[in-house]
Scaffold this motif. Sequence first.
Motif, PDB file in Angstrom:
ATOM      1  N   THR A   4       0.846  -1.184   0.000  1.00 16.62           N
ATOM      2  CA  THR A   4       0.000   0.000   0.000  1.00 16.62           C
ATOM      3  C   THR A   4       0.883   1.236   0.000  1.00 16.62           C
ATOM      4  OG1 THR A   4      -1.739  -1.157   1.207  1.00 16.62           O
ATOM      5  CG2 THR A   4      -1.771   1.252   1.301  1.00 16.62           C
ATOM      6  N   VAL A   5       0.622   2.154  -0.918  1.00 15.99           N
ATOM      7  CA  VAL A   5       1.391   3.395  -0.991  1.00 15.99           C
ATOM      8  C   VAL A   5       0.504   4.539  -0.520  1.00 15.99           C
ATOM      9  CG1 VAL A   5       2.652   4.982  -2.489  1.00 15.99           C
ATOM     10  CG2 VAL A   5       2.781   2.523  -2.899  1.00 15.99           C
ATOM     11  N   LEU A   6       1.010   5.307   0.449  1.00 17.84           N
ATOM     12  CA  LEU A   6       0.308   6.458   1.010  1.00 17.84           C
ATOM     13  C   LEU A   6       1.224   7.665   0.931  1.00 17.84           C
ATOM     14  CD1 LEU A   6      -0.965   4.693   4.248  1.00 17.84           C
ATOM     15  CD2 LEU A   6      -2.300   5.133   2.189  1.00 17.84           C
ATOM     16  N   GLN A   7       0.640   8.835   0.679  1.00 17.43           N
ATOM     17  CA  GLN A   7       1.456  10.039   0.522  1.00 17.43           C
ATOM     18  C   GLN A   7       0.886  11.201   1.312  1.00 17.43           C
ATOM     19  OE1 GLN A   7       1.310  11.940  -3.367  1.00 17.43           O
ATOM     20  NE2 GLN A   7       3.462  12.455  -3.207  1.00 17.43           N
ATOM     21  N   ALA A   8       1.782  11.924   1.958  1.00 16.24           N
ATOM     22  CA  ALA A   8       1.462  13.225   2.536  1.00 16.24           C
ATOM     23  C   ALA A   8       2.139  14.249   1.623  1.00 16.24           C
ATOM     24  CB  ALA A   8       1.982  13.350   3.959  1.00 16.24           C
ATOM     25  N   PRO A   9       1.358  14.920   0.752  1.00 19.53           N
ATOM     26  CA  PRO A   9       1.963  15.814  -0.225  1.00 19.53           C
ATOM     27  C   PRO A   9       2.803  16.936   0.389  1.00 19.53           C
ATOM     28  CG  PRO A   9      -0.297  15.343  -0.820  1.00 19.53           C
ATOM     29  CD  PRO A   9      -0.086  14.786   0.562  1.00 19.53           C
ATOM     30  N   LEU A  10       2.457  17.365   1.602  1.00 23.27           N
ATOM     31  CA  LEU A  10       3.261  18.399   2.254  1.00 23.27           C
ATOM     32  C   LEU A  10       3.172  18.219   3.761  1.00 23.27           C
ATOM     33  CD1 LEU A  10       5.015  20.941   1.889  1.00 23.27           C
ATOM     34  CD2 LEU A  10       2.930  22.280   2.198  1.00 23.27           C
ATOM     35  N   VAL A  22       0.542   8.768  11.400  1.00 27.59           N
ATOM     36  CA  VAL A  22      -0.247   7.698  12.010  1.00 27.59           C
ATOM     37  C   VAL A  22      -0.520   6.644  10.943  1.00 27.59           C
ATOM     38  CG1 VAL A  22      -2.402   7.147  13.200  1.00 27.59           C
ATOM     39  CG2 VAL A  22      -1.335   9.400  13.533  1.00 27.59           C
ATOM     40  N   LEU A  23      -0.164   5.401  11.243  1.00 22.58           N
ATOM     41  CA  LEU A  23      -0.421   4.284  10.335  1.00 22.58           C
ATOM     42  C   LEU A  23      -1.262   3.250  11.068  1.00 22.58           C
ATOM     43  CD1 LEU A  23       3.175   3.889   8.863  1.00 22.58           C
ATOM     44  CD2 LEU A  23       1.208   5.013   7.784  1.00 22.58           C
ATOM     45  N   THR A  24      -2.317   2.767  10.420  1.00 17.39           N
ATOM     46  CA  THR A  24      -3.227   1.791  11.021  1.00 17.39           C
ATOM     47  C   THR A  24      -3.239   0.526  10.172  1.00 17.39           C
ATOM     48  OG1 THR A  24      -4.600   3.544  11.927  1.00 17.39           O
ATOM     49  CG2 THR A  24      -5.601   1.392  11.752  1.00 17.39           C
ATOM     50  N   ASN A  25      -3.153  -0.607  10.846  1.00 17.47           N
ATOM     51  CA  ASN A  25      -3.163  -1.916  10.199  1.00 17.47           C
ATOM     52  C   ASN A  25      -4.294  -2.736  10.814  1.00 17.47           C
ATOM     53  OD1 ASN A  25      -2.679  -4.536   9.305  1.00 17.47           O
ATOM     54  ND2 ASN A  25      -0.660  -4.696  10.252  1.00 17.47           N
ATOM     55  N   ILE A  26      -5.385  -2.956  10.059  1.00 14.96           N
ATOM     56  CA  ILE A  26      -6.498  -3.747  10.604  1.00 14.96           C
ATOM     57  C   ILE A  26      -6.346  -5.237  10.303  1.00 14.96           C
ATOM     58  CG2 ILE A  26      -8.099  -1.799  10.528  1.00 14.96           C
ATOM     59  CD1 ILE A  26      -9.410  -3.220   8.071  1.00 14.96           C
ATOM     60  N   ASN A  89      -6.637  -2.652   1.422  1.00 13.37           N
ATOM     61  CA  ASN A  89      -7.864  -2.586   2.223  1.00 13.37           C
ATOM     62  C   ASN A  89      -7.621  -2.767   3.724  1.00 13.37           C
ATOM     63  OD1 ASN A  89      -7.277  -5.318   2.165  1.00 13.37           O
ATOM     64  ND2 ASN A  89      -9.371  -5.957   1.699  1.00 13.37           N
ATOM     65  N   GLN A  90      -6.353  -2.953   4.139  1.00 15.67           N
ATOM     66  CA  GLN A  90      -6.046  -3.127   5.557  1.00 15.67           C
ATOM     67  C   GLN A  90      -5.226  -1.982   6.153  1.00 15.67           C
ATOM     68  OE1 GLN A  90      -4.138  -6.938   6.069  1.00 15.67           O
ATOM     69  NE2 GLN A  90      -5.921  -8.070   5.368  1.00 15.67           N
ATOM     70  N   ILE A  91      -4.761  -1.076   5.325  1.00 18.75           N
ATOM     71  CA  ILE A  91      -3.817  -0.043   5.768  1.00 18.75           C
ATOM     72  C   ILE A  91      -4.406   1.346   5.549  1.00 18.75           C
ATOM     73  CG2 ILE A  91      -1.477   0.885   5.487  1.00 18.75           C
ATOM     74  CD1 ILE A  91      -1.558  -2.069   6.461  1.00 18.75           C
ATOM     75  N   GLN A  92      -4.310   2.182   6.568  1.00 20.29           N
ATOM     76  CA  GLN A  92      -4.731   3.582   6.466  1.00 20.29           C
ATOM     77  C   GLN A  92      -3.631   4.464   7.037  1.00 20.29           C
ATOM     78  OE1 GLN A  92      -7.458   4.647   4.931  1.00 20.29           O
ATOM     79  NE2 GLN A  92      -8.211   2.585   4.577  1.00 20.29           N
ATOM     80  N   GLY A  93      -3.659   5.748   6.684  1.00 22.04           N
ATOM     81  CA  GLY A  93      -2.649   6.664   7.201  1.00 22.04           C
ATOM     82  C   GLY A  93      -3.194   8.064   7.385  1.00 22.04           C
ATOM     83  N   VAL A 111      -3.047  10.487   1.092  1.00 25.50           N
ATOM     84  CA  VAL A 111      -3.623  10.164  -0.214  1.00 25.50           C
ATOM     85  C   VAL A 111      -2.988   8.895  -0.758  1.00 25.50           C
ATOM     86  CG1 VAL A 111      -4.204  12.552  -0.745  1.00 25.50           C
ATOM     87  CG2 VAL A 111      -2.006  11.652  -1.477  1.00 25.50           C
ATOM     88  N   ARG A 112      -3.680   8.280  -1.670  1.00 27.02           N
ATOM     89  CA  ARG A 112      -3.202   7.074  -2.344  1.00 27.02           C
ATOM     90  C   ARG A 112      -2.889   7.456  -3.780  1.00 27.02           C
ATOM     91  NH1 ARG A 112      -4.543   2.671   0.958  1.00 27.02           N
ATOM     92  NH2 ARG A 112      -5.922   3.264   2.651  1.00 27.02           N
ATOM     93  N   PRO A 113      -1.606   7.692  -4.077  1.00 35.65           N
ATOM     94  CA  PRO A 113      -1.236   8.119  -5.435  1.00 35.65           C
ATOM     95  C   PRO A 113      -1.769   7.164  -6.491  1.00 35.65           C
ATOM     96  CG  PRO A 113       0.648   8.192  -3.970  1.00 35.65           C
ATOM     97  CD  PRO A 113      -0.452   7.500  -3.221  1.00 35.65           C
ATOM     98  N   GLY A 114      -2.308   7.719  -7.566  1.00 38.34           N
ATOM     99  CA  GLY A 114      -2.804   6.917  -8.660  1.00 38.34           C
ATOM    100  C   GLY A 114      -4.196   6.364  -8.453  1.00 38.34           C
TER     101      GLY A 114
END
Length: 116
Positions: A4-10, A22-26, A89-93, A111-114
């Motif tokens: 899973t790729v997550l981005q904080a643009p700034l 913060v990273l969450t793994n369900i 579907n298991q990872i959020q940030g 955000v999830r790039p792409g």
Amino acid sequence: RNGTVLQAPLVNVPGGWYSRLVLTNIGSLDRGYEIKVQGEDGNTISTANLTGTVPAGKTLVIDDLKTILTGFSAAPRATIVVTVAGPNNQIQGLYQIVNPDKGSISNHVLVRPGKN
């Protein structure tokens, strides 16, 4: 891509503020993560602690991004891209910036790039 790729643009790490990741793994398995840092032209950014693990069924809070973004040659800001070795579907940030003196808090879902 692998995970899973997550981005904080700034993200910003100004004095007097706390910047958190913060990273969450369900899911039911621990998941490793890697952080990549991108800066503006002319801004050299020193980094540390770019890898770790998000435990299964837990939330990991990196309480101060200054432990990751350790130095800047210009403005204290960057883009961070986090790859977590787990299903989308298991990872959020979340990125959070807090001014404890003023009591202000701002939260931004990564955000999830792409992804549309």
